[in-house]
Design a protein around this motif. Structure first.
Motif, short mmCIF file in Angstrom:
data_model
loop_
_atom_site.label_atom_id
_atom_site.label_comp_id
_atom_site.label_asym_id
_atom_site.label_seq_id
_atom_site.Cartn_x
_atom_site.Cartn_y
_atom_site.Cartn_z
N LEU A 81 0.67 -1.24 0.04
CA LEU A 81 0.00 0.13 0.07
C LEU A 81 0.80 1.18 -0.08
O LEU A 81 0.53 2.26 -0.91
N GLU A 82 1.96 1.08 0.72
CA GLU A 82 3.02 2.32 0.78
C GLU A 82 3.46 2.57 -0.69
O GLU A 82 3.63 3.83 -0.83
N ASP A 83 3.77 1.52 -1.23
CA ASP A 83 4.33 1.58 -2.43
C ASP A 83 3.54 2.27 -3.47
O ASP A 83 3.72 3.00 -4.37
N ILE A 84 2.25 1.75 -3.68
CA ILE A 84 1.15 2.42 -4.56
C ILE A 84 0.94 3.91 -4.18
O ILE A 84 0.87 4.62 -5.19
N ILE A 85 0.83 4.10 -2.89
CA ILE A 85 0.76 5.55 -2.85
C ILE A 85 1.72 6.47 -3.04
O ILE A 85 1.77 7.76 -3.53
N ASP A 86 3.03 5.96 -2.88
CA ASP A 86 4.21 6.60 -3.32
C ASP A 86 4.26 6.68 -4.74
O ASP A 86 4.57 7.90 -5.43
N ARG A 87 3.63 5.82 -5.60
CA ARG A 87 3.61 5.88 -6.93
C ARG A 87 2.56 7.08 -7.29
O ARG A 87 2.76 7.61 -8.18
#
Length: 212
Positions: free
Chosen positions: A93-99
């Motif tokens: 989830l953190e990865d997708i929000i960062d993206r």
């Protein structure tokens, strides 16, 4: 305009043997499972660019974590499976929000400040995700075919928290059973599919609107 809702299909069969492989277009951020795209044999299915080699997803870090989770599941170490699977879900989830932040033009410093300011998973889902996308996470999951994923994730998160933290109201949860571990593995496999769809809806589209 919102996408039309599509029927939800719950996949409750045995977990996959390994993490799937996707490839990210370096130009628009689109993720594809097409191995020909990953090898540079065909252009990006979304923006049709070619030349630059696509990047692999999940990252090596997430893939190693995935391997550990599947190993512990095969060994029957249910508590470790649930704890690590929940950690994985929070990481992706953190990865997708960062993206999504990057697609809106945020640089590394801004993205770090935003994510550090919203460290709780509930805040990231309930406040940060809607602020960035204009839609609630639950709505997006339903529209993309994973209607019950958010609820099942909350239940799993609650089980993990009850096991790790003693509750003054309900008492400690002494163990995590095979059924909970199986649910964790199902959500692990579903998370890849859901977050790739979220990426392609909000990240690839965002690169097109805001530029790199």
């Amino acid at each position: 305009m919102k996408q039309k809702s599509i029927p939800h299909t719950t996949h409750n069969g045995p977990p996959a043997a390994e993490a799937p492989s996707y490839f990210q277009c370096p130009e628009c951020g689109f993720l594809s499972a097409d191995a020909r795209f990953g090898a540079g044999e065909v252009p990006c299915p979304d923006c049709h660019s070619s030349g630059a080699r696509p990047r692999a997803f999940p990252s090596d870090r997430l893939r190693r974590l995935d391997e550990r989770i599947r190993h512990y599941n095969a060994e029957g170490d249910w508590e470790v499976v649930v704890i690590l699977a929940e950690t994985f879900l929070e990481s992706i989830l953190e990865d997708i929000i960062d993206r999504i932040l990057a697609a809106h033009g945020a640089d590394v410093t801004v993205r770090s400040v935003v994510l550090d300011g919203q460290r709780a998973i509930g805040a990231r889902i309930g406040r940060l995700f809607p602020a960035l996308t204009g839609e609630e996470f639950e709505e997006v999951a339903a529209e993309l075919g994973f209607r019950d994923f958010p609820h099942r994730w909350r239940v799993l998160r609650g089980a993990r928290n009850a096991f790790i933290h003693d509750s003054p109201f309900h008492g400690p949860q002494e163990k995590l059973d095979p059924a909970t571990a199986h649910e964790a593995m199902i959500l692990l496999d579903q998370a890849y599919k859901l977050f790739v769809l979220i990426n392609n809806r909000f990240v690839a589209d965002g690169f097109g609107k805001h530029g790199r």
